[in-house]
Enzyme design. Structure first.
Site, PDB file in Angstrom:
ATOM      1  N   VAL A   1       0.658 -16.334  -8.425  1.00 38.78           N
ATOM      2  CA  VAL A   1      -0.574 -17.346  -8.694  1.00 38.78           C
ATOM      3  C   VAL A   1      -1.237 -18.072  -7.527  1.00 38.78           C
ATOM      4  N   GLY A   2      -1.218 -17.454  -6.120  1.00 32.96           N
ATOM      5  CA  GLY A   2      -1.751 -17.603  -4.871  1.00 32.96           C
ATOM      6  C   GLY A   2      -0.685 -17.790  -4.043  1.00 32.96           C
TER       7      GLY A   2
ATOM      8  N   HIS B   1     -23.955  14.983   0.985  1.00 34.56           N
ATOM      9  CA  HIS B   1     -23.727  15.331  -0.169  1.00 34.56           C
ATOM     10  C   HIS B   1     -22.967  16.516  -0.311  1.00 34.56           C
TER      11      HIS B   1
ATOM     12  N   VAL C   1      -5.177 -10.497  -7.036  1.00 31.68           N
ATOM     13  CA  VAL C   1      -5.121  -9.204  -6.216  1.00 31.68           C
ATOM     14  C   VAL C   1      -3.676  -8.651  -6.307  1.00 31.68           C
ATOM     15  N   ILE C   2      -2.640  -9.682  -6.046  1.00 31.65           N
ATOM     16  CA  ILE C   2      -1.128  -9.330  -6.115  1.00 31.65           C
ATOM     17  C   ILE C   2      -0.739  -8.643  -7.222  1.00 31.65           C
TER      18      ILE C   2
ATOM     19  N   LYS D   1       0.891  -1.264  -0.121  1.00 28.94           N
ATOM     20  CA  LYS D   1       0.158   0.084   0.040  1.00 28.94           C
ATOM     21  C   LYS D   1       0.892   1.219  -0.152  1.00 28.94           C
TER      22      LYS D   1
ATOM     23  N   ALA E   1      -5.898 -10.357   6.051  1.00 37.13           N
ATOM     24  CA  ALA E   1      -5.410  -9.539   7.211  1.00 37.13           C
ATOM     25  C   ALA E   1      -6.477  -9.525   8.322  1.00 37.13           C
TER      26      ALA E   1
ATOM     27  N   GLY F   1       8.983 -21.958  16.445  1.00 32.54           N
ATOM     28  CA  GLY F   1       8.248 -22.721  17.604  1.00 32.54           C
ATOM     29  C   GLY F   1       8.085 -24.177  16.749  1.00 32.54           C
TER      30      GLY F   1
HETATM   31  P1  FAD Z   1       1.137 -14.235   8.228  1.00 33.67           P
HETATM   32  O1  FAD Z   1       0.934 -12.762   8.390  1.00 33.67           O
HETATM   33  O2  FAD Z   1       1.849 -14.854   7.323  1.00 33.67           O
HETATM   34  O3  FAD Z   1       2.306 -14.403   9.573  1.00 33.67           O
HETATM   35  C1  FAD Z   1       2.728 -15.549   9.959  1.00 33.67           C
HETATM   36  C2  FAD Z   1       3.824 -15.229  10.869  1.00 33.67           C
HETATM   37  O4  FAD Z   1       4.262 -16.580  11.719  1.00 33.67           O
HETATM   38  C3  FAD Z   1       5.101 -15.010  10.213  1.00 33.67           C
HETATM   39  O5  FAD Z   1       5.555 -13.870  10.619  1.00 33.67           O
HETATM   40  C4  FAD Z   1       6.048 -16.041  10.081  1.00 33.67           C
HETATM   41  O6  FAD Z   1       7.194 -15.814  10.284  1.00 33.67           O
HETATM   42  C5  FAD Z   1       5.588 -16.715  11.563  1.00 33.67           C
HETATM   43  N1  FAD Z   1       5.652 -18.149  11.505  1.00 33.67           N
HETATM   44  C6  FAD Z   1       5.750 -19.237  10.749  1.00 33.67           C
HETATM   45  N2  FAD Z   1       5.870 -20.273  11.179  1.00 33.67           N
HETATM   46  C7  FAD Z   1       6.323 -19.986  12.629  1.00 33.67           C
HETATM   47  C8  FAD Z   1       6.947 -20.960  13.652  1.00 33.67           C
HETATM   48  N3  FAD Z   1       6.998 -22.227  13.303  1.00 33.67           N
HETATM   49  N4  FAD Z   1       7.396 -20.169  14.514  1.00 33.67           N
HETATM   50  C9  FAD Z   1       7.514 -18.956  14.742  1.00 33.67           C
HETATM   51  N5  FAD Z   1       7.147 -18.080  13.808  1.00 33.67           N
HETATM   52  C10 FAD Z   1       6.464 -18.800  12.627  1.00 33.67           C
HETATM   53  N6  FAD Z   1      -4.486  -8.746   3.073  1.00 33.67           N
HETATM   54  C11 FAD Z   1      -5.216  -7.790   3.150  1.00 33.67           C
HETATM   55  O7  FAD Z   1      -6.420  -7.849   4.043  1.00 33.67           O
HETATM   56  N7  FAD Z   1      -5.296  -6.530   2.659  1.00 33.67           N
HETATM   57  C12 FAD Z   1      -4.222  -6.279   1.956  1.00 33.67           C
HETATM   58  O8  FAD Z   1      -4.003  -4.998   1.530  1.00 33.67           O
HETATM   59  C13 FAD Z   1      -3.303  -7.354   1.826  1.00 33.67           C
HETATM   60  N8  FAD Z   1      -2.312  -6.923   1.042  1.00 33.67           N
HETATM   61  C14 FAD Z   1      -1.229  -7.945   0.756  1.00 33.67           C
HETATM   62  C15 FAD Z   1      -0.089  -7.952  -0.249  1.00 33.67           C
HETATM   63  C16 FAD Z   1       0.666  -8.710  -0.199  1.00 33.67           C
HETATM   64  C17 FAD Z   1       1.711  -8.660  -1.496  1.00 33.67           C
HETATM   65  C18 FAD Z   1       0.580 -10.179   0.182  1.00 33.67           C
HETATM   66  C19 FAD Z   1       1.675 -10.992  -0.116  1.00 33.67           C
HETATM   67  C20 FAD Z   1      -0.341 -10.464   0.966  1.00 33.67           C
HETATM   68  C21 FAD Z   1      -1.226  -9.073   1.233  1.00 33.67           C
HETATM   69  N9  FAD Z   1      -2.489  -9.719   1.960  1.00 33.67           N
HETATM   70  C22 FAD Z   1      -3.352  -8.685   2.356  1.00 33.67           C
HETATM   71  C23 FAD Z   1      -2.739 -10.704   2.823  1.00 33.67           C
HETATM   72  C24 FAD Z   1      -2.171 -10.734   4.283  1.00 33.67           C
HETATM   73  O9  FAD Z   1      -0.960 -10.449   4.246  1.00 33.67           O
HETATM   74  C25 FAD Z   1      -2.489 -12.077   4.986  1.00 33.67           C
HETATM   75  O10 FAD Z   1      -3.827 -12.630   4.884  1.00 33.67           O
HETATM   76  C26 FAD Z   1      -2.115 -11.950   6.337  1.00 33.67           C
HETATM   77  O11 FAD Z   1      -0.770 -11.454   6.677  1.00 33.67           O
HETATM   78  C27 FAD Z   1      -2.386 -13.331   7.057  1.00 33.67           C
HETATM   79  O12 FAD Z   1      -1.975 -13.284   8.306  1.00 33.67           O
HETATM   80  P2  FAD Z   1      -1.681 -14.531   9.364  1.00 33.67           P
HETATM   81  O13 FAD Z   1      -1.513 -14.007  10.643  1.00 33.67           O
HETATM   82  O14 FAD Z   1      -2.416 -15.655   9.187  1.00 33.67           O
HETATM   83  O15 FAD Z   1       0.008 -15.159   8.716  1.00 33.67           O
HETATM   84  P1  NAI Z   2      -4.956 -14.793  -6.125  1.00 37.44           P
HETATM   85  O1  NAI Z   2      -5.430 -16.094  -5.753  1.00 37.44           O
HETATM   86  O2  NAI Z   2      -5.494 -13.580  -5.753  1.00 37.44           O
HETATM   87  O3  NAI Z   2      -4.668 -14.678  -7.555  1.00 37.44           O
HETATM   88  C1  NAI Z   2      -4.187 -15.650  -8.416  1.00 37.44           C
HETATM   89  C2  NAI Z   2      -4.410 -15.356  -9.904  1.00 37.44           C
HETATM   90  O4  NAI Z   2      -3.601 -16.189 -10.636  1.00 37.44           O
HETATM   91  C3  NAI Z   2      -5.687 -16.034 -10.075  1.00 37.44           C
HETATM   92  O5  NAI Z   2      -6.471 -14.939 -10.954  1.00 37.44           O
HETATM   93  C4  NAI Z   2      -5.717 -17.315 -10.976  1.00 37.44           C
HETATM   94  O6  NAI Z   2      -6.456 -17.543 -11.906  1.00 37.44           O
HETATM   95  C5  NAI Z   2      -4.037 -16.971 -11.538  1.00 37.44           C
HETATM   96  N1  NAI Z   2      -3.375 -18.218 -11.921  1.00 37.44           N
HETATM   97  C6  NAI Z   2      -3.018 -19.189 -11.107  1.00 37.44           C
HETATM   98  N2  NAI Z   2      -2.472 -20.084 -11.810  1.00 37.44           N
HETATM   99  C7  NAI Z   2      -2.120 -19.755 -12.986  1.00 37.44           C
HETATM  100  C8  NAI Z   2      -1.043 -19.910 -14.181  1.00 37.44           C
HETATM  101  N3  NAI Z   2      -0.409 -20.833 -14.104  1.00 37.44           N
HETATM  102  N4  NAI Z   2      -1.118 -19.097 -15.024  1.00 37.44           N
HETATM  103  C9  NAI Z   2      -1.723 -17.782 -15.005  1.00 37.44           C
HETATM  104  N5  NAI Z   2      -2.597 -17.421 -13.980  1.00 37.44           N
HETATM  105  C10 NAI Z   2      -2.489 -18.160 -12.988  1.00 37.44           C
HETATM  106  O7  NAI Z   2      -3.651 -14.835  -5.520  1.00 37.44           O
HETATM  107  P2  NAI Z   2      -2.303 -13.772  -5.385  1.00 37.44           P
HETATM  108  O8  NAI Z   2      -2.706 -12.770  -6.229  1.00 37.44           O
HETATM  109  O9  NAI Z   2      -1.101 -14.339  -5.338  1.00 37.44           O
HETATM  110  O10 NAI Z   2      -2.540 -13.155  -3.823  1.00 37.44           O
HETATM  111  C11 NAI Z   2      -2.589 -14.276  -2.939  1.00 37.44           C
HETATM  112  C12 NAI Z   2      -3.521 -13.917  -1.713  1.00 37.44           C
HETATM  113  O11 NAI Z   2      -2.972 -12.542  -1.057  1.00 37.44           O
HETATM  114  C13 NAI Z   2      -4.829 -13.267  -2.348  1.00 37.44           C
HETATM  115  O12 NAI Z   2      -5.550 -14.432  -2.332  1.00 37.44           O
HETATM  116  C14 NAI Z   2      -5.378 -12.711  -1.352  1.00 37.44           C
HETATM  117  O13 NAI Z   2      -6.165 -13.281  -0.186  1.00 37.44           O
HETATM  118  C15 NAI Z   2      -4.154 -12.040  -0.516  1.00 37.44           C
HETATM  119  N6  NAI Z   2      -3.808 -10.539  -0.995  1.00 37.44           N
HETATM  120  C16 NAI Z   2      -4.802  -9.592  -0.714  1.00 37.44           C
HETATM  121  C17 NAI Z   2      -4.779  -8.401  -1.039  1.00 37.44           C
HETATM  122  C18 NAI Z   2      -5.725  -7.485  -0.471  1.00 37.44           C
HETATM  123  O14 NAI Z   2      -6.607  -7.565   0.484  1.00 37.44           O
HETATM  124  N7  NAI Z   2      -5.762  -6.096  -1.120  1.00 37.44           N
HETATM  125  C19 NAI Z   2      -3.584  -7.830  -1.713  1.00 37.44           C
HETATM  126  C20 NAI Z   2      -2.497  -8.839  -2.083  1.00 37.44           C
HETATM  127  C21 NAI Z   2      -2.723 -10.209  -1.753  1.00 37.44           C
END
Ligand code: FAD
Ligand code: NAI
Length: 466
Positions: free
Chosen positions: A270-271, A444, A183-184, A50, A320, A114
């Protein structure tokens, strides 16, 4: 050391669970393997992405839109170092904020990996290799997720990269290929397109952000194309080849024709996959399901009594705020309360510009489930505030039950959708009808008037301004 609750993982699921446990009077430990707290979200996800989306949006507006407002700019350029240093500072400050919250709530922050030794015993291996052990009456697994790679193209983290590397590139790529228009792909693809990279996105589905409402995908596709992104839908990537500093991607379009593209980097988005490595699940007789997620019951408890799991590691929406809600839920369950989560009322936001946001059922889900529904839409073009802001690309779509008028889904493409969706979340959580929202006063001129108008459109086509 003995704890009431041990939380493994400090992402938004884990640290929020720890705070709620502490608030409820439980002696709590938070175990994190990384040096900073906050998990994926704060370190390599929501927050840095962001920060760069906002910076790149300012640059893009200065170049492409200020002139429409009568603001002349010359010589606007990007200072890459400052832009990325700002992003790093935002991340560092946010992570430090979580550290502060741990201290404030008297939560023991244990640095290390852990591993379960048994249902109530956890070993912690610190970065210097030393091992300690704690016991806890209850544990919460919040170990999150990692980026998924394509089976034929593992991440080399240099040219075939994930979002983590894409958020820390040292220079602006001339060309960037993105695999996946999820999304990414759409968010980070937008960042680089705005900054001047040539961006190509390959997506194997026929629409961008295919899990969201189909109308939203179509709107977003148009805006990504306007930004200059080459969006290749219905393309299956077959091979990714790295030679020196160049990456070649070979895909097949829907007619079976080979399509090739060349770039500096290929970001695979891709997820994400659940992360449970060296967690010692075998020691508590737990086995991840066939997709690697930890299975839980309706109380988010695993098959091992007293061990709960939340967030990305249990699947569902990888968001998150979903992880946070589950953290609070589990803490309150452990404390003997009766919390609830309405998964249908968890919103989705894509932080492109215009933004996309949705909550509740998508239209394709309603069709698939055969639920009778009616729909009302309202375009930003007819909205005074949108015209004043020069933000007329946008639409609000409201889906309501055909018989009862209860709002079943709201989907927004347009400026400020991320903030506007909160009204729709409240409406769905409180089971409001479209008529209810249509009768509530909306200031408005604001963008939120579009929600009211779309609700009016859904109730006998009564929108005032269209
Ligand atoms: P995580 O945030 O993945 O945290 C897990 C933690 O556990 C990590 O710090 C890891 O080091 C630690 N851990 C793992 N195993 C162990 C162990 N055995 N011992 C100790 N520590 C350990 N979501 C949104 O809602 N809005 C967004 O705008 C958004 N943007 C995103 C952008 C990107 C580029 C990405 C990749 C993700 C985004 N997400 C977004 C998704 C969001 O980041 C995740 O859904 C969220 O962080 C999940 O939270 P969590 O607590 O389940 O795990
Ligand atoms: P995603 O599931 O959002 O998108 C993956 C995309 O890749 C899909 O459109 C799928 O059809 C495509 N795909 C899968 N395999 C493919 C292939 N072999 N060739 C071409 N396309 C293919 O997953 P993404 O973008 O990696 O994000 C992971 C997760 O992170 C999201 O599901 C979301 O929950 C979280 N996230 C949330 C954000 C937000 O809330 N703003 C921002 C970024 C990530």
């Amino acid at each position: 050391m003995k704890y009431d609750v041990a939380v493994i993982g400090s992402g938004p699921g884990g640290y929020v669970a720890a705070i709620r446990c502490a608030q409820l009077g439980m002696k709590t430990a938070l175990i994190e393997r990384y040096a900073t707290l906050g998990g994926t979200c704060l370190n390599v996800g929501c927050i840095p992405s962001k920060a760069l989306l906002d910076s790149s949006e300012h640059f893009h507006n200065a170049k492409a839109h200020f002139a429409d407002h009568g603001i002349k700019t010359t010589g606007v350029s990007v200072d890459w170092k400052t832009m990325f240093a700002r992003k790093d500072k935002v991340v560092a400050d946010t992570c430090a904020g979580v550290e502060f919250l741990m201290k404030k709530n008297k939560i023991d922050r244990l640095h290390g990996h852990g591993t379960f030794l048994g249902g109530k015993a956890i070993s912690i291996e610190s970065p210097d290799g030393k091992t300690s052990e704690i016991t806890a009456e209850h544990s919460i697994i919040a170990t999150g997720s990692k980026p998924s790679a394509l089976p034929f193209a593992p991440f080399d983290k240099k040219r075939i990269i994930s979002s983590t590397e894409a958020l820390s590139l040292k220079t602006l790529p001339k060309e960037l290929i993105v695999i996946g228009a999820g999304v990414i792909g759409c968010e980070i693809g937008s960042v680089y397109a705005r900054l001047g990279s040539t961006v190509t996105i390959f997506e194997f589905m026929p629409s961008a952000i295919p899990t969201m409402d189909m109308t939203m995908g179509k709107e977003l596709e148009r805006s990504l194309k306007k930004l200059g992104i080459d969006l290749k839908l219905s393309h299956t990537v077959k091979a990714i080849d790295v030679k020196g500093k160049r990456v070649t991607v070979v895909a097949e379009d829907k007619s079976g024709k080979a399509v090739e593209a060349l770039s500096d980097y290929c970001m695979v988005a891709v997820g994400r996959r659940p992360y449970t490595e060296h967690l010692g699940l075998e020691n508590i007789k737990l086995k991840p399901n066939e997709r690697g997620f930890i299975s839980v019951n309706q109380y988010l408890e695993t098959a091992c009594p007293g061990v709960y799991a939340i967030g990305d590691v249990i699947g569902g929406a990888m968001l998150a705020h979903k992880a946070e809600d589950e953290g609070v839920f589990v803490a309150e369950r452990i404390a003997g309360q009766k919390p609830h989560i309405n998964y249908r009322a968890i919103p989705w936001v894509v932080y492109t510009w215009p933004e996309v946001a949705g909550v509740g059922y998508t239209e394709q889900e309603l069709k698939h489930e055969g639920k009778p529904y009616k729909s009302g839409s309202f375009s930003y073009r007819a909205l005074g505030r949108a015209r004043a802001a020069n933000e007329t690309d946008g639409v609000v779509k409201v889906l309501a039950d055909n018989a009862t008028d209860e709002i079943l889904g709201v989907h927004i493409f347009g400026a400020r959708a991320a903030d506007m969706i909160a009204e729709a979340v409240t409406a769905i959580e409180f089971r409001a009808s479209a008529e209810d929202i249509a009768r509530i006063s909306h200031a408005h001129p604001t963008f939120t008037e579009a929600i009211r108008e779309a609700c009016l459109a859904a109730t006998d086509n009564r929108a005032i301004h269209s």
